[in-house]
Design an enzyme around this catalytic site. Structure first.
Site, PDB file in Angstrom:
ATOM      1  N   ASN A  86     -74.666 -45.454   2.832  1.00 60.85           N
ATOM      2  CA  ASN A  86     -75.056 -46.650   2.003  1.00 60.85           C
ATOM      3  C   ASN A  86     -73.506 -47.407   1.868  1.00 60.85           C
ATOM      4  O   ASN A  86     -72.851 -46.799   0.847  1.00 60.85           O
ATOM      5  CB  ASN A  86     -75.614 -46.425   0.602  1.00 60.85           C
ATOM      6  CG  ASN A  86     -76.975 -46.028   0.869  1.00 60.85           C
ATOM      7  OD1 ASN A  86     -77.753 -46.375   1.806  1.00 60.85           O
ATOM      8  ND2 ASN A  86     -77.532 -45.222   0.017  1.00 60.85           N
ATOM      9  N   GLU A  94     -74.527 -46.232  -4.736  1.00 69.03           N
ATOM     10  CA  GLU A  94     -74.389 -45.956  -6.097  1.00 69.03           C
ATOM     11  C   GLU A  94     -73.327 -45.296  -6.526  1.00 69.03           C
ATOM     12  O   GLU A  94     -72.515 -45.631  -7.866  1.00 69.03           O
ATOM     13  CB  GLU A  94     -75.803 -45.370  -6.744  1.00 69.03           C
ATOM     14  CG  GLU A  94     -77.097 -46.254  -6.685  1.00 69.03           C
ATOM     15  CD  GLU A  94     -78.228 -45.693  -7.138  1.00 69.03           C
ATOM     16  OE1 GLU A  94     -77.963 -44.480  -7.665  1.00 69.03           O
ATOM     17  OE2 GLU A  94     -79.108 -46.402  -7.119  1.00 69.03           O
ATOM     18  N   HIS A  99     -69.586 -41.504   1.119  1.00 72.17           N
ATOM     19  CA  HIS A  99     -70.416 -40.422   1.258  1.00 72.17           C
ATOM     20  C   HIS A  99     -71.310 -40.567   2.459  1.00 72.17           C
ATOM     21  O   HIS A  99     -72.003 -41.546   2.465  1.00 72.17           O
ATOM     22  CB  HIS A  99     -71.069 -39.648  -0.029  1.00 72.17           C
ATOM     23  CG  HIS A  99     -71.720 -40.726  -0.750  1.00 72.17           C
ATOM     24  ND1 HIS A  99     -71.390 -41.771  -1.425  1.00 72.17           N
ATOM     25  CD2 HIS A  99     -73.116 -41.023  -0.710  1.00 72.17           C
ATOM     26  CE1 HIS A  99     -72.310 -42.641  -1.906  1.00 72.17           C
ATOM     27  NE2 HIS A  99     -73.428 -42.106  -1.542  1.00 72.17           N
ATOM     28  N   HIS A 101     -74.701 -39.472   3.964  1.00 75.34           N
ATOM     29  CA  HIS A 101     -76.142 -38.552   3.633  1.00 75.34           C
ATOM     30  C   HIS A 101     -76.567 -37.673   5.049  1.00 75.34           C
ATOM     31  O   HIS A 101     -76.472 -38.587   6.108  1.00 75.34           O
ATOM     32  CB  HIS A 101     -77.161 -39.537   3.200  1.00 75.34           C
ATOM     33  CG  HIS A 101     -76.913 -40.112   1.965  1.00 75.34           C
ATOM     34  ND1 HIS A 101     -77.332 -39.634   0.965  1.00 75.34           N
ATOM     35  CD2 HIS A 101     -76.311 -41.266   1.537  1.00 75.34           C
ATOM     36  CE1 HIS A 101     -77.227 -40.447  -0.319  1.00 75.34           C
ATOM     37  NE2 HIS A 101     -76.383 -41.249   0.123  1.00 75.34           N
TER      38      HIS A 101
HETATM   39  P1  5GP Z   1     -75.856 -43.513  -2.817  1.00 76.24           P
HETATM   40  O1  5GP Z   1     -76.970 -44.489  -3.241  1.00 76.24           O
HETATM   41  O2  5GP Z   1     -74.428 -43.951  -3.297  1.00 76.24           O
HETATM   42  O3  5GP Z   1     -75.598 -43.652  -1.278  1.00 76.24           O
HETATM   43  O4  5GP Z   1     -76.079 -41.995  -3.048  1.00 76.24           O
HETATM   44  C1  5GP Z   1     -75.479 -41.173  -4.243  1.00 76.24           C
HETATM   45  C2  5GP Z   1     -76.115 -39.852  -3.861  1.00 76.24           C
HETATM   46  O5  5GP Z   1     -75.208 -39.018  -4.852  1.00 76.24           O
HETATM   47  C3  5GP Z   1     -77.370 -39.931  -4.547  1.00 76.24           C
HETATM   48  O6  5GP Z   1     -78.301 -39.217  -3.436  1.00 76.24           O
HETATM   49  C4  5GP Z   1     -77.399 -38.734  -5.750  1.00 76.24           C
HETATM   50  O7  5GP Z   1     -78.559 -37.928  -5.924  1.00 76.24           O
HETATM   51  C5  5GP Z   1     -76.123 -37.966  -5.375  1.00 76.24           C
HETATM   52  N1  5GP Z   1     -75.715 -37.572  -6.747  1.00 76.24           N
HETATM   53  C6  5GP Z   1     -75.357 -38.397  -7.715  1.00 76.24           C
HETATM   54  N2  5GP Z   1     -74.549 -37.799  -8.674  1.00 76.24           N
HETATM   55  C7  5GP Z   1     -74.434 -36.533  -8.302  1.00 76.24           C
HETATM   56  C8  5GP Z   1     -73.777 -35.468  -8.513  1.00 76.24           C
HETATM   57  O8  5GP Z   1     -73.154 -35.413  -9.672  1.00 76.24           O
HETATM   58  N3  5GP Z   1     -73.573 -34.306  -7.809  1.00 76.24           N
HETATM   59  C9  5GP Z   1     -74.369 -34.339  -6.494  1.00 76.24           C
HETATM   60  N4  5GP Z   1     -74.050 -33.294  -5.946  1.00 76.24           N
HETATM   61  N5  5GP Z   1     -74.791 -35.391  -6.087  1.00 76.24           N
HETATM   62  C10 5GP Z   1     -74.947 -36.537  -7.028  1.00 76.24           C
END
Ligand code: 5GP
Ligand code: ZN
Length: 138
Positions: A86, A94, A99, A101
Protein backbone atom coordinates in the site's frame (compact mmCIF):
# COMPACT_ATOMS: atom_id res chain seq x y z
CA UNK A 1 11.29 8.42 13.19
CA UNK A 2 10.39 8.67 16.87
CA UNK A 3 6.67 7.87 16.74
CA UNK A 4 6.85 5.17 14.06
CA UNK A 5 5.89 1.67 15.21
CA UNK A 6 8.01 -0.07 12.55
CA UNK A 7 11.06 2.03 13.48
CA UNK A 8 10.46 0.95 17.08
CA UNK A 9 10.30 -2.73 16.05
CA UNK A 10 13.46 -2.31 13.93
CA UNK A 11 15.23 -0.71 16.91
CA UNK A 12 13.98 -3.64 19.09
CA UNK A 13 12.31 -1.13 21.39
CA UNK A 14 8.96 -2.82 20.68
CA UNK A 15 8.57 -6.59 20.45
CA UNK A 16 8.02 -7.97 16.97
CA UNK A 17 7.91 -11.60 15.89
CA UNK A 18 11.01 -11.21 13.75
CA UNK A 19 11.48 -14.00 11.19
CA UNK A 20 14.43 -12.67 9.17
CA UNK A 21 16.94 -9.85 9.23
CA UNK A 22 19.51 -8.52 6.77
CA UNK A 23 21.80 -5.48 6.84
CA UNK A 24 19.00 -3.15 5.68
CA UNK A 25 15.76 -5.09 6.03
CA UNK A 26 13.65 -6.73 8.68
CA UNK A 27 10.78 -9.20 8.35
CA UNK A 28 8.24 -9.84 11.09
CA UNK A 29 4.74 -11.25 11.48
CA UNK A 30 1.82 -8.87 11.05
CA UNK A 31 0.15 -8.32 14.43
CA UNK A 32 -3.31 -8.50 12.83
CA UNK A 33 -2.79 -11.16 10.14
CA UNK A 34 -5.01 -11.62 7.09
CA UNK A 35 -3.86 -15.25 7.06
CA UNK A 36 -1.52 -17.44 9.10
CA UNK A 37 2.04 -16.43 8.19
CA UNK A 38 1.13 -12.87 7.04
CA UNK A 39 4.57 -11.27 7.06
CA UNK A 40 5.76 -7.69 6.64
CA UNK A 41 9.16 -6.85 5.15
CA UNK A 42 10.44 -3.35 5.95
CA UNK A 43 13.59 -1.30 5.52
CA UNK A 44 15.23 -0.83 8.93
CA UNK A 45 15.46 2.91 8.34
CA UNK A 46 12.40 5.09 7.98
CA UNK A 47 11.15 5.81 4.46
CA UNK A 48 7.50 6.57 3.78
CA UNK A 49 7.16 5.45 0.16
CA UNK A 50 8.81 3.11 -2.31
CA UNK A 51 10.27 5.97 -4.34
CA UNK A 52 11.96 7.36 -1.21
CA UNK A 53 14.14 4.25 -0.94
CA UNK A 54 17.79 4.54 -1.94
CA UNK A 55 18.75 1.96 -4.55
CA UNK A 56 20.76 -0.27 -2.22
CA UNK A 57 17.98 -0.36 0.40
CA UNK A 58 15.36 -1.09 -2.24
CA UNK A 59 17.44 -3.91 -3.73
CA UNK A 60 17.93 -5.44 -0.28
CA UNK A 61 14.21 -5.14 0.51
CA UNK A 62 13.04 -6.90 -2.66
CA UNK A 63 15.76 -9.55 -2.41
CA UNK A 64 14.49 -10.25 1.10
CA UNK A 65 10.92 -10.51 -0.18
CA UNK A 66 12.08 -12.98 -2.85
CA UNK A 67 13.82 -15.09 -0.22
CA UNK A 68 10.93 -15.06 2.20
CA UNK A 69 8.01 -15.86 -0.12
CA UNK A 70 8.86 -19.59 -0.42
CA UNK A 71 9.83 -19.79 3.24
CA UNK A 72 6.52 -18.31 4.36
CA UNK A 73 4.57 -20.56 1.98
CA UNK A 74 6.42 -23.64 3.26
CA UNK A 75 6.00 -22.65 6.90
CA UNK A 76 2.21 -22.48 6.74
CA UNK A 77 1.72 -24.93 3.85
CA UNK A 78 0.16 -22.22 1.67
CA UNK A 79 -0.92 -22.80 -1.92
CA UNK A 80 0.07 -19.27 -3.03
CA UNK A 81 0.79 -15.76 -1.81
CA UNK A 82 -0.30 -12.22 -2.55
CA UNK A 83 2.65 -9.84 -2.34
CA UNK A 84 1.88 -6.14 -2.26
CA UNK A 85 2.51 -2.65 -1.01
CA UNK A 86 0.00 0.00 0.00
CA UNK A 87 2.14 2.83 -1.35
CA UNK A 88 0.63 6.00 0.12
CA UNK A 89 -2.45 6.77 2.22
CA UNK A 90 -4.81 6.92 -0.80
CA UNK A 91 -3.84 3.30 -1.49
CA UNK A 92 -4.64 2.29 2.09
CA UNK A 93 -1.22 2.72 3.70
CA UNK A 94 -1.80 3.18 7.42
CA UNK A 95 1.75 2.82 8.72
CA UNK A 96 3.82 5.38 6.82
CA UNK A 97 6.99 3.30 6.86
CA UNK A 98 7.46 1.25 3.68
CA UNK A 99 6.34 -2.36 4.16
CA UNK A 100 5.77 -5.22 1.75
CA UNK A 101 2.91 -7.54 2.70
CA UNK A 102 3.40 -11.26 2.09
CA UNK A 103 -0.06 -12.78 2.52
CA UNK A 104 -0.30 -16.56 2.29
CA UNK A 105 -3.28 -17.86 0.33
CA UNK A 106 -5.03 -21.19 0.48
CA UNK A 107 -7.29 -22.89 -2.06
CA UNK A 108 -10.86 -21.85 -1.25
CA UNK A 109 -9.88 -19.35 1.47
CA UNK A 110 -12.56 -16.89 0.33
CA UNK A 111 -10.09 -14.06 -0.26
CA UNK A 112 -9.74 -11.91 -3.36
CA UNK A 113 -7.08 -11.42 -6.01
CA UNK A 114 -5.08 -8.18 -6.09
CA UNK A 115 -7.51 -6.82 -8.72
CA UNK A 116 -9.93 -6.21 -5.87
CA UNK A 117 -7.88 -3.25 -4.61
CA UNK A 118 -9.08 -0.86 -7.33
CA UNK A 119 -12.11 1.41 -7.16
CA UNK A 120 -14.58 1.81 -10.03
CA UNK A 121 -12.90 0.66 -13.24
CA UNK A 122 -12.19 3.53 -15.65
CA UNK A 123 -13.52 3.41 -19.20
CA UNK A 124 -10.51 4.78 -21.10
CA UNK A 125 -10.49 5.82 -24.74
CA UNK A 126 -7.60 4.91 -27.04
CA UNK A 127 -6.45 8.57 -26.89
CA UNK A 128 -6.38 8.50 -23.10
CA UNK A 129 -4.46 5.22 -23.16
CA UNK A 130 -2.01 6.77 -25.66
CA UNK A 131 -1.48 9.75 -23.33
CA UNK A 132 -0.91 7.53 -20.31
CA UNK A 133 1.49 5.32 -22.28
CA UNK A 134 3.47 8.39 -23.33
CA UNK A 135 3.44 9.96 -19.86
CA UNK A 136 4.82 6.82 -18.22
CA UNK A 137 7.40 6.05 -20.89
CA UNK A 138 8.71 9.61 -20.78
P1 5GP B 1 -0.88 -0.87 5.79
O1 5GP B 1 -2.37 -0.66 5.80
O2 5GP B 1 -0.15 0.34 6.31
O3 5GP B 1 -0.35 -1.38 4.50
O4 5GP B 1 -0.63 -2.06 6.79
C1 5GP B 1 -0.11 -1.91 8.06
C2 5GP B 1 -0.01 -3.30 8.66
O5 5GP B 1 0.76 -3.21 9.84
C3 5GP B 1 -1.38 -3.88 9.06
O6 5GP B 1 -1.55 -5.13 8.40
C4 5GP B 1 -1.28 -4.02 10.57
O7 5GP B 1 -1.91 -5.18 11.04
C5 5GP B 1 0.22 -4.06 10.81
N1 5GP B 1 0.62 -3.49 12.09
C6 5GP B 1 0.21 -2.32 12.62
N2 5GP B 1 0.79 -2.13 13.83
C7 5GP B 1 1.60 -3.19 14.04
C8 5GP B 1 2.48 -3.57 15.11
O8 5GP B 1 2.62 -2.88 16.12
N3 5GP B 1 3.17 -4.73 14.97
C9 5GP B 1 3.03 -5.52 13.87
N4 5GP B 1 3.75 -6.65 13.85
N5 5GP B 1 2.22 -5.21 12.84
C10 5GP B 1 1.51 -4.06 12.93
ZN1 ZN C 1 9.55 4.22 10.60
Amino acid sequence: MSDCIFCAIAAKDVHGRIVHETEHSLAFLDVNPLAPGHTLVVPKDHYARLDDLPEEISADLWRTVDELVPRVEDAVDADATNVGVNNGPAAGQEVEHVHVHIVPRFDGDGGSPIHAVGGTRPDLSDEELDDIETAISN
